[in-house]
Design an enzyme around this catalytic site. Structure first.
Site, PDB file in Angstrom:
ATOM      1  N   SER A  15       0.822  -1.219   0.000  1.00  0.00           N
ATOM      2  CA  SER A  15       0.000   0.000   0.000  1.00  0.00           C
ATOM      3  C   SER A  15       0.853   1.265   0.000  1.00  0.00           C
ATOM      4  O   SER A  15       0.638   2.176  -0.804  1.00  0.00           O
ATOM      5  CB  SER A  15      -0.898  -0.002   1.241  1.00  0.00           C
ATOM      6  OG  SER A  15      -1.632  -1.196   1.319  1.00  0.00           O
ATOM      7  N   CYS A  43      -2.361  -5.885   1.886  1.00  0.00           N
ATOM      8  CA  CYS A  43      -3.782  -5.526   1.837  1.00  0.00           C
ATOM      9  C   CYS A  43      -4.478  -6.187   0.656  1.00  0.00           C
ATOM     10  O   CYS A  43      -5.538  -6.790   0.804  1.00  0.00           O
ATOM     11  CB  CYS A  43      -3.915  -4.007   1.767  1.00  0.00           C
ATOM     12  SG  CYS A  43      -5.612  -3.462   1.625  1.00  0.00           S
ATOM     13  N   CYS A  48      -6.695  -7.021   3.775  1.00  0.00           N
ATOM     14  CA  CYS A  48      -8.014  -6.363   3.762  1.00  0.00           C
ATOM     15  C   CYS A  48      -8.958  -6.886   2.679  1.00  0.00           C
ATOM     16  O   CYS A  48     -10.114  -7.198   2.959  1.00  0.00           O
ATOM     17  CB  CYS A  48      -7.899  -4.862   3.534  1.00  0.00           C
ATOM     18  SG  CYS A  48      -6.318  -4.104   3.871  1.00  0.00           S
ATOM     19  N   LYS A  51      -9.884 -10.714   2.747  1.00  0.00           N
ATOM     20  CA  LYS A  51     -10.587 -10.866   4.038  1.00  0.00           C
ATOM     21  C   LYS A  51     -12.018 -10.336   3.943  1.00  0.00           C
ATOM     22  O   LYS A  51     -12.973 -11.001   4.317  1.00  0.00           O
ATOM     23  CB  LYS A  51      -9.785 -10.137   5.122  1.00  0.00           C
ATOM     24  CG  LYS A  51     -10.303 -10.156   6.523  1.00  0.00           C
ATOM     25  CD  LYS A  51     -11.227  -9.042   6.910  1.00  0.00           C
ATOM     26  CE  LYS A  51     -10.830  -7.625   6.657  1.00  0.00           C
ATOM     27  NZ  LYS A  51     -10.045  -6.987   7.666  1.00  0.00           N
ATOM     28  N   TYR A 178      -7.989  -7.731  15.871  1.00  0.00           N
ATOM     29  CA  TYR A 178      -9.044  -7.673  14.855  1.00  0.00           C
ATOM     30  C   TYR A 178      -8.978  -8.850  13.894  1.00  0.00           C
ATOM     31  O   TYR A 178     -10.020  -9.390  13.500  1.00  0.00           O
ATOM     32  CB  TYR A 178      -9.048  -6.317  14.136  1.00  0.00           C
ATOM     33  CG  TYR A 178      -7.985  -6.099  13.080  1.00  0.00           C
ATOM     34  CD1 TYR A 178      -8.257  -6.319  11.735  1.00  0.00           C
ATOM     35  CD2 TYR A 178      -6.710  -5.654  13.424  1.00  0.00           C
ATOM     36  CE1 TYR A 178      -7.293  -6.106  10.763  1.00  0.00           C
ATOM     37  CE2 TYR A 178      -5.737  -5.439  12.463  1.00  0.00           C
ATOM     38  CZ  TYR A 178      -6.032  -5.669  11.128  1.00  0.00           C
ATOM     39  OH  TYR A 178      -5.078  -5.462  10.172  1.00  0.00           O
ATOM     40  N   GLU A 182     -12.067 -11.333  13.329  1.00  0.00           N
ATOM     41  CA  GLU A 182     -12.677 -11.387  11.996  1.00  0.00           C
ATOM     42  C   GLU A 182     -12.724 -12.825  11.482  1.00  0.00           C
ATOM     43  O   GLU A 182     -13.753 -13.283  10.971  1.00  0.00           O
ATOM     44  CB  GLU A 182     -11.903 -10.486  11.033  1.00  0.00           C
ATOM     45  CG  GLU A 182     -12.144  -9.015  11.342  1.00  0.00           C
ATOM     46  CD  GLU A 182     -11.303  -8.049  10.511  1.00  0.00           C
ATOM     47  OE1 GLU A 182     -11.661  -6.863  10.468  1.00  0.00           O
ATOM     48  OE2 GLU A 182     -10.291  -8.465   9.917  1.00  0.00           O
ATOM     49  N   ALA A 342     -12.034  -0.280  11.825  1.00  0.00           N
ATOM     50  CA  ALA A 342     -13.181  -1.179  11.965  1.00  0.00           C
ATOM     51  C   ALA A 342     -12.725  -2.600  12.222  1.00  0.00           C
ATOM     52  O   ALA A 342     -11.581  -2.955  11.929  1.00  0.00           O
ATOM     53  CB  ALA A 342     -14.030  -1.146  10.690  1.00  0.00           C
ATOM     54  N   HIS A 437     -34.952   8.960   8.486  1.00  0.00           N
ATOM     55  CA  HIS A 437     -35.752   7.884   9.049  1.00  0.00           C
ATOM     56  C   HIS A 437     -36.372   7.025   7.965  1.00  0.00           C
ATOM     57  O   HIS A 437     -36.797   7.570   6.957  1.00  0.00           O
ATOM     58  CB  HIS A 437     -36.845   8.511   9.922  1.00  0.00           C
ATOM     59  CG  HIS A 437     -37.670   7.513  10.634  1.00  0.00           C
ATOM     60  ND1 HIS A 437     -37.200   6.815  11.728  1.00  0.00           N
ATOM     61  CD2 HIS A 437     -38.929   7.070  10.394  1.00  0.00           C
ATOM     62  CE1 HIS A 437     -38.151   5.992  12.139  1.00  0.00           C
ATOM     63  NE2 HIS A 437     -39.200   6.125  11.348  1.00  0.00           N
ATOM     64  N   GLU A 442     -29.558   7.143  11.996  1.00  0.00           N
ATOM     65  CA  GLU A 442     -30.268   8.263  12.625  1.00  0.00           C
ATOM     66  C   GLU A 442     -30.036   8.282  14.141  1.00  0.00           C
ATOM     67  O   GLU A 442     -30.177   9.326  14.786  1.00  0.00           O
ATOM     68  CB  GLU A 442     -31.766   8.234  12.306  1.00  0.00           C
ATOM     69  CG  GLU A 442     -32.542   7.105  12.960  1.00  0.00           C
ATOM     70  CD  GLU A 442     -34.041   7.125  12.602  1.00  0.00           C
ATOM     71  OE1 GLU A 442     -34.656   8.192  12.679  1.00  0.00           O
ATOM     72  OE2 GLU A 442     -34.566   6.056  12.247  1.00  0.00           O
TER      73      GLU A 442
HETATM   74  P1  FAD Z   1       2.555  -4.209   2.818  1.00  0.00           P
HETATM   75  O1  FAD Z   1       1.255  -3.963   2.158  1.00  0.00           O
HETATM   76  O2  FAD Z   1       2.688  -5.365   3.716  1.00  0.00           O
HETATM   77  O3  FAD Z   1       3.646  -4.298   1.651  1.00  0.00           O
HETATM   78  C1  FAD Z   1       4.964  -4.621   1.900  1.00  0.00           C
HETATM   79  C2  FAD Z   1       5.510  -5.342   0.672  1.00  0.00           C
HETATM   80  O4  FAD Z   1       6.930  -5.412   0.768  1.00  0.00           O
HETATM   81  C3  FAD Z   1       5.014  -6.771   0.560  1.00  0.00           C
HETATM   82  O5  FAD Z   1       4.443  -6.974  -0.706  1.00  0.00           O
HETATM   83  C4  FAD Z   1       6.291  -7.633   0.735  1.00  0.00           C
HETATM   84  O6  FAD Z   1       6.268  -8.805  -0.045  1.00  0.00           O
HETATM   85  C5  FAD Z   1       7.350  -6.672   0.261  1.00  0.00           C
HETATM   86  N1  FAD Z   1       8.693  -6.910   0.808  1.00  0.00           N
HETATM   87  C6  FAD Z   1       9.035  -7.094   2.103  1.00  0.00           C
HETATM   88  N2  FAD Z   1      10.372  -7.176   2.225  1.00  0.00           N
HETATM   89  C7  FAD Z   1      10.881  -7.026   0.978  1.00  0.00           C
HETATM   90  C8  FAD Z   1      12.218  -7.007   0.447  1.00  0.00           C
HETATM   91  N3  FAD Z   1      13.264  -7.103   1.246  1.00  0.00           N
HETATM   92  N4  FAD Z   1      12.379  -6.857  -0.895  1.00  0.00           N
HETATM   93  C9  FAD Z   1      11.311  -6.736  -1.715  1.00  0.00           C
HETATM   94  N5  FAD Z   1      10.031  -6.730  -1.264  1.00  0.00           N
HETATM   95  C10 FAD Z   1       9.832  -6.868   0.067  1.00  0.00           C
HETATM   96  N6  FAD Z   1      -5.764  -2.728   7.034  1.00  0.00           N
HETATM   97  C11 FAD Z   1      -6.878  -1.958   6.869  1.00  0.00           C
HETATM   98  O7  FAD Z   1      -6.762  -0.738   6.774  1.00  0.00           O
HETATM   99  N7  FAD Z   1      -8.127  -2.529   6.837  1.00  0.00           N
HETATM  100  C12 FAD Z   1      -8.311  -3.867   6.923  1.00  0.00           C
HETATM  101  O8  FAD Z   1      -9.450  -4.356   6.884  1.00  0.00           O
HETATM  102  C13 FAD Z   1      -7.163  -4.693   7.062  1.00  0.00           C
HETATM  103  N8  FAD Z   1      -7.287  -6.039   7.131  1.00  0.00           N
HETATM  104  C14 FAD Z   1      -6.190  -6.817   7.214  1.00  0.00           C
HETATM  105  C15 FAD Z   1      -6.350  -8.192   7.264  1.00  0.00           C
HETATM  106  C16 FAD Z   1      -5.248  -9.020   7.373  1.00  0.00           C
HETATM  107  C17 FAD Z   1      -5.453 -10.511   7.408  1.00  0.00           C
HETATM  108  C18 FAD Z   1      -3.932  -8.446   7.423  1.00  0.00           C
HETATM  109  C19 FAD Z   1      -2.731  -9.327   7.540  1.00  0.00           C
HETATM  110  C20 FAD Z   1      -3.759  -7.068   7.376  1.00  0.00           C
HETATM  111  C21 FAD Z   1      -4.878  -6.247   7.268  1.00  0.00           C
HETATM  112  N9  FAD Z   1      -4.763  -4.847   7.234  1.00  0.00           N
HETATM  113  C22 FAD Z   1      -5.884  -4.070   7.121  1.00  0.00           C
HETATM  114  C23 FAD Z   1      -3.449  -4.189   7.365  1.00  0.00           C
HETATM  115  C24 FAD Z   1      -2.899  -3.750   6.008  1.00  0.00           C
HETATM  116  O9  FAD Z   1      -2.832  -4.860   5.150  1.00  0.00           O
HETATM  117  C25 FAD Z   1      -1.519  -3.126   6.191  1.00  0.00           C
HETATM  118  O10 FAD Z   1      -1.599  -2.078   7.134  1.00  0.00           O
HETATM  119  C26 FAD Z   1      -0.975  -2.563   4.888  1.00  0.00           C
HETATM  120  O11 FAD Z   1      -0.906  -3.539   3.892  1.00  0.00           O
HETATM  121  C27 FAD Z   1       0.419  -1.964   5.133  1.00  0.00           C
HETATM  122  O12 FAD Z   1       0.964  -1.520   3.924  1.00  0.00           O
HETATM  123  P2  FAD Z   1       2.556  -1.457   3.741  1.00  0.00           P
HETATM  124  O13 FAD Z   1       2.777  -0.779   2.434  1.00  0.00           O
HETATM  125  O14 FAD Z   1       3.179  -0.893   4.942  1.00  0.00           O
HETATM  126  O15 FAD Z   1       3.037  -2.970   3.680  1.00  0.00           O
END
Ligand code: FAD
Length: 448
Positions: A15, A43, A48, A51, A178, A182, A342, A437, A442
């Site tokens: 993300s 995510c 997210c 899920k 969470y 979930e 949430a 309503h 509400e």
């Molecule tokens: P990530 O999205 O984790 O991305 C990091 C990336 O870096 C990964 O693709 C990984 O493969 C890559 N990487 C790691 N090390 C290396 C390396 N050395 N070289 C190359 N690539 C590498 N958040 C919400 O807001 N709402 C939700 O409903 C929600 N539900 C979730 C449900 C679950 C089951 C999980 C596990 C998480 C959930 N989250 C949710 C949290 C959300 O997914 C994270 O907060 C978000 O993805 C963080 O983004 P990021 O960019 O920090 O890391």
């Protein structure tokens, strides 16, 4: 000749990393991004998105039952896990493709391999190459933490849960955050016998106590078993493939699957950060300032790897602020106040701002308003499940400092109400708005 191979090298296409890379490139930077697994990150690939799709799938169990009270002749339906699993995974593939296309169309070079930091301006790739960049952004996210008990390798985490061959008849979920709650809801709706075990007797720490108590009560009534003060002793596998879990203070339990949802650890191990002078905190998270800059001036970090607020919209905002500030000549900082969140349980819960107990600790005087009601739809469905909305106000200024709710569609309703809380509106402002309503929302303008 440019001094560095790239203006920006992003490690991790999740993300935060994808947003930072795309926007920096749009601002004119030469950008590369390395991803060791799949573009989209946690995510999109295993968080997210899949899920939430499982949550939708699971909730049909209640909707199909309730439909009969609304006159529909619903035959006895059974659920096919493989169909939902495969449809969810193909949606994940579609999104993975869309994220890749977005990066490519912004001329971001995608390097499909693991990358580590080799110096303040150097990145080492798994294929042995070393490249240089004026700025390195660490956006490697976090991974599931697994307790070190004997037999822990017999359990799975949220990484594997989306790929199960079959639905477990009996599942034990460790943790009470969470993700644990979930998946407890998801499996329970699908008909699995769910036991959730936790080291303490508190679920969803950080959420308002009355709201989480309500979830505990409803989840228990729906058949989820909670075992508290239960710490893992070990897991053993029987001849029939079943898993027996030993824990403190409770009898052993035999299940078909064990799911660890016991927290997430920042991905900094083996990343070479310390060698470049990047300080980590005691949880291994990158320490950053308000501009996401680490203790090494050319290395920044955003998202879960910094362990600020581990949510996708926060990681995205951090990536956007980083890109605008560094490459867009538009400096700004993320505001971490009033971030809504949430829990997609059944029913879901959502909250923004201070809980009642946080408000009592931080403010001199606090007023709390509450609405405890049965949604109209639940009344007709004979579903004995009450929603609870709570508004926490500063007793002196009347300002709404927190809103917390559990009930159908709570996250959808809360997102809109969070704008009012963020804008600093008062209880009187809410009251001046005419109710829509009949709706559940509400209740927000009718609280006494
Ligand atoms: P990530 O999205 O984790 O991305 C990091 C990336 O870096 C990964 O693709 C990984 O493969 C890559 N990487 C790691 N090390 C290396 C390396 N050395 N070289 C190359 N690539 C590498 N958040 C919400 O807001 N709402 C939700 O409903 C929600 N539900 C979730 C449900 C679950 C089951 C999980 C596990 C998480 C959930 N989250 C949710 C949290 C959300 O997914 C994270 O907060 C978000 O993805 C963080 O983004 P990021 O960019 O920090 O890391």
């Amino acid at each position: 000749m440019a001094e560095f191979d790239y203006d920006l090298f992003v490690i991790g296409a999740g993300s935060g990393g994808v947003r930072a890379a795309r926007v920096s490139a749009a601002h004119g930077a030469r950008v590369a991004i390395a991803e060791e697994f799949r573009v989209g990150g946690t995510c999109v690939i295993r968080g997210c998105v899949p899920k939430k799709l499982l949550v939708y799938g699971a909730h049909f169990a209640e909707d199909l039952k309730d439909a009969r009270r609304f006159g529909w002749n619903v035959p006895d339906c059974d659920f096919d896990w493989a169909t939902l699993r495969d449809n969810v995974l193909s949606e994940v593939d579609r999104l993975n493709g869309a994220y890749t296309t977005t990066l490519e169309s912004h001329k971001v070079e995608i390097i499909h391999q693991r990358a580590t930091v080799a110096g303040a301006n150097a990145v080492r790739l798994a294929d042995g190459r070393t490249v240089t960049a004026r700025i390195i952004l660490v956006a490697t996210g976090a991974r599931p933490a697994v307790p070190g008990c004997p037999g822990h390798e017999l359990g799975i985490t949220s990484n594997e849960v989306f790929h199960l061959d079959a639905l477990p008849k009996r599942v034990l979920i460790a943790g009470a955050g969470y993700i644990a709650n979930e998946f407890a809801g998801i499996f329970n709706e699908f008909g699995s016998k769910v036991t959730l075990i936790n080291r303490t007797d508190v679920i969803l720490r950080g959420y308002d106590a009355a709201i989480r108590d309500r979830l505990l009560q409803i989840s228990t009534a729906k058949g989820i078993e909670f075992r508290f003060h239960a710490e893992f002793r070990g897991i053993t596998k029987g001849d029939d493939g079943s898993l027996t879990v030993e824990m403190t203070n409770h009898d052993p339990i035999t299940v078909d699957r064990v799911l660890f949802a016991t927290g997430r650890v920042p991905n900094t191990e083996g990343l070479g950060l310390e060698g470049a002078g990047v300080e980590l905190d005691d949880k291994g998270a990158v320490k950053v300032d308000a501009d996401s800059r680490s203790s090494c001036p050319s290395i920044y970090a955003v998202g879960d790897v910094t362990n600020r607020i581990q949510l996708t919209p926060v990681a995205i905002r951090e990536g956007q602020a980083f890109a605008d500030t560094m490459f867009g000549d538009k400096p700004w900082r993320v505001d971490y106040d009033n971030v809504p969140s949430a829990v997609f349980s059944h029913p879901p819960m959502a909250g923004v701002g201070l809980t009642e107990s946080q408000a009592r600790q931080q403010l001199g005087s606090v007023k709390v308003y509450q609405s405890d009601f049965r949604a109209m739809k639940n009344v007709l469905a004979n579903r004995n499940e009450r929603a609870l909305y709570k508004m926490v106000c500063d007793g002196v200024t009347d300002r709404v400092v927190g809103l917390h709710m559990i009930g159908p569609d709570a996250p959808e309703i809360l997102q809109a109400a969070a704008i009012a809380v963020k804008a600093g509106l008062t209880k009187a402002d809410f009251d001046q708005t005419v109710a829509l309503h009949p709706s559940m929302a509400e209740e927000l303008v009718l609280m006494r």
